[in-house]
Design a protein around this motif. Structure first.
Motif, short mmCIF file in Angstrom:
data_model
loop_
_atom_site.label_atom_id
_atom_site.label_comp_id
_atom_site.label_asym_id
_atom_site.label_seq_id
_atom_site.Cartn_x
_atom_site.Cartn_y
_atom_site.Cartn_z
N LEU A 38 0.80 -1.22 0.00
CA LEU A 38 0.00 0.00 0.00
C LEU A 38 0.84 1.27 0.00
CD1 LEU A 38 -2.88 -1.01 2.42
CD2 LEU A 38 -2.95 -0.81 -0.06
N LEU A 39 2.07 1.23 0.48
CA LEU A 39 2.97 2.38 0.42
C LEU A 39 2.32 3.65 0.98
CD1 LEU A 39 4.56 1.79 -3.09
CD2 LEU A 39 5.74 1.66 -0.90
N GLY A 40 1.75 3.52 2.17
CA GLY A 40 1.17 4.69 2.83
C GLY A 40 -0.29 4.93 2.51
N MET A 41 -0.84 4.28 1.49
CA MET A 41 -2.27 4.41 1.20
C MET A 41 -3.05 3.52 2.16
SD MET A 41 -2.25 4.51 -2.98
CE MET A 41 -1.13 3.12 -3.16
N LYS A 42 -4.36 3.69 2.19
CA LYS A 42 -5.19 2.87 3.05
C LYS A 42 -6.56 2.69 2.43
CE LYS A 42 -6.17 6.98 5.85
NZ LYS A 42 -6.10 7.57 7.21
N GLY A 43 -7.29 1.73 2.93
CA GLY A 43 -8.62 1.46 2.42
C GLY A 43 -8.61 0.36 1.38
N ALA A 44 -9.66 0.33 0.56
CA ALA A 44 -9.85 -0.71 -0.44
C ALA A 44 -9.00 -0.40 -1.67
CB ALA A 44 -11.32 -0.82 -0.82
N VAL A 45 -7.70 -0.64 -1.55
CA VAL A 45 -6.73 -0.32 -2.60
C VAL A 45 -5.83 -1.52 -2.84
CG1 VAL A 45 -4.83 1.20 -3.29
CG2 VAL A 45 -6.72 2.13 -1.95
N ASN A 46 -5.57 -1.81 -4.10
CA ASN A 46 -4.56 -2.79 -4.47
C ASN A 46 -3.44 -2.04 -5.19
OD1 ASN A 46 -3.11 -5.09 -5.20
ND2 ASN A 46 -4.30 -5.39 -7.06
N SER A 47 -2.21 -2.17 -4.69
CA SER A 47 -1.09 -1.40 -5.21
C SER A 47 0.07 -2.33 -5.51
CB SER A 47 -0.68 -0.33 -4.19
OG SER A 47 0.54 0.29 -4.54
N ALA A 48 0.65 -2.21 -6.70
CA ALA A 48 1.80 -3.02 -7.09
C ALA A 48 2.88 -2.12 -7.66
CB ALA A 48 1.38 -4.07 -8.13
N PHE A 49 4.14 -2.40 -7.30
CA PHE A 49 5.24 -1.60 -7.84
C PHE A 49 6.41 -2.52 -8.16
CE2 PHE A 49 5.40 -1.67 -3.26
CZ PHE A 49 6.73 -1.73 -2.90
N VAL A 61 -5.12 0.58 -7.86
CA VAL A 61 -6.53 0.58 -8.25
C VAL A 61 -7.37 0.44 -7.00
CG1 VAL A 61 -6.58 -1.92 -8.64
CG2 VAL A 61 -8.25 -0.46 -9.79
N GLY A 62 -8.53 1.08 -6.98
CA GLY A 62 -9.42 1.00 -5.84
C GLY A 62 -10.02 2.35 -5.52
N LEU A 63 -10.34 2.58 -4.25
CA LEU A 63 -10.84 3.88 -3.79
C LEU A 63 -9.65 4.75 -3.44
CD1 LEU A 63 -13.86 2.86 -1.53
CD2 LEU A 63 -13.89 3.62 -3.90
N ILE A 64 -9.25 5.61 -4.37
CA ILE A 64 -7.97 6.31 -4.28
C ILE A 64 -8.19 7.81 -4.10
CG2 ILE A 64 -5.87 6.90 -5.55
CD1 ILE A 64 -6.06 4.16 -6.89
N ASP A 65 -7.68 8.34 -3.01
CA ASP A 65 -7.67 9.78 -2.79
C ASP A 65 -6.94 10.44 -3.96
OD1 ASP A 65 -6.76 12.40 -1.95
OD2 ASP A 65 -7.19 11.82 0.11
N PRO A 66 -7.51 11.47 -4.60
CA PRO A 66 -6.86 12.07 -5.77
C PRO A 66 -5.50 12.69 -5.47
CG PRO A 66 -8.73 13.40 -5.03
CD PRO A 66 -8.81 12.10 -4.30
N ASN A 67 -5.20 12.96 -4.20
CA ASN A 67 -3.90 13.52 -3.85
C ASN A 67 -2.79 12.46 -3.81
OD1 ASN A 67 -4.94 16.18 -3.41
ND2 ASN A 67 -5.76 15.49 -1.45
N TRP A 68 -3.18 11.18 -3.71
CA TRP A 68 -2.18 10.14 -3.55
C TRP A 68 -1.28 10.00 -4.77
CZ3 TRP A 68 -5.87 5.91 -1.15
CH2 TRP A 68 -6.14 6.27 0.18
N GLU A 69 -1.82 10.18 -5.98
CA GLU A 69 -1.00 10.00 -7.18
C GLU A 69 0.16 11.00 -7.20
OE1 GLU A 69 -1.19 9.83 -12.06
OE2 GLU A 69 -3.02 10.24 -10.92
#
Length: 265
Positions: free
Chosen positions: A197-208, A228-236
């Motif tokens: 998740l790299l600092g994100m939270k919630g219903a998110v799937n993150s791969a790097f 992908v998921g419920l992503i805060d627009p500031n996270w990108e």
């Protein structure tokens, strides 16, 4: 996910109307009225019953905005099904070990959920003067020396096990730790893929992933980060800027000049 959860999940997916609702929500959250309007011959009461069954199966998440109920698709159970029954039979090396959370932020969040993104992709390329084995070693064995971002404060230590299933973790003591990612693929010293998740939270799937190749006296490091998921627009933007600093400043300086992140701040 226990057997009762699986029974609810398969039951929820067993009706064509509920599958159609999930297809509608793939394009973004919708109010109950918006969904009901897509079914001319189905009553709003029936749509509510279908939605409630999807909620019970954790396939739909609900947010209240005033008098409106916003419905979001939750990909977490679907990723679980893919990981358990599909991915494992495609290729062991290609298996993704997803690090997911299913809870989302509470009602105290004042940002409009209509602004939430569904996904982002970050691609970056950095040239580092040094041999490929040196850069690979910095990414794995010496990651604590240059990775400047910490979730648990300056006393914490970072480590990464360079093997499939290896954990990228931050530890303070036996009772305090954080998981940054899990290795899903490794081909030393050329490529590492992780989910985290790299600092994100919630219903998110993150791969790097990190791909390395030698080019003359340089090693070219290529970063790919998809979420992908419920992503805060500031996270990108936060992650894009964070990767640029981590790799283009802290890692590059560490490999080329031997200076850790504390000497670069």
């Amino acid at each position: 996910m226990n057997e009762d959860n699986l029974n609810d999940l398969f039951k929820a997916l067993g009706h064509p109307i509920r599958r159609t609702i999930l297809d509608l929500l793939k394009n973004g959250p919708k109010t109950t009225n918006d969904i009901s309007d897509q079914f001319d011959e189905v009553s709003r009461f029936a749509i509510m019953k279908h939605l409630n069954q999807l909620v019970d199966a954790n396939l739909v998440l609900i947010r209240r905005e005033g008098r409106n109920r916003l419905n979001y698709i939750n990909i977490v159970p679907l990723e679980y099904l893919s990981d358990r029954w599909v991915t494992k039979y495609q290729s062991i090396m290609a298996q993704s070990l997803f690090t997911l959370k299913s809870n989302i932020e509470g009602e105290n969040n004042t940002m409009s959920k209509n602004n939430w993104k569904q996904s982002f992709e970050i691609e970056q390329e950095i040239a580092i003067k040094g041999k490929i084995n040196l850069v690979f070693g910095a990414l794995t064995e010496n990651i604590n020396d240059w990775w400047a971002y910490r979730l648990l404060g300056d006393r914490s230590k970072l480590s990464l096990e360079p093997k499939v299933g290896g954990k990228f973790v931050e530890i303070v003591d036996h009772e305090h730790g954080a998981l940054w990612g899990t290795i899903t693929f490794i081909n030393a010293p050329y490529e590492i893929r992780l989910n985290g998740l790299l600092g994100m939270k919630g219903a998110v799937n993150s791969a790097f992933s990190f791909k390395l190749e030698e080019r003359g006296e340089d090693t070219i490091l290529k970063l790919s980060h998809h979420a992908v998921g419920l992503i805060d627009p500031n996270w990108e933007e936060a992650h894009r800027n964070g990767w640029e600093e981590l790799l283009g400043k802290f890692l590059k300086t560490y490999v080329e000049n031997g200076k850790g992140y504390k000497e670069n701040q």
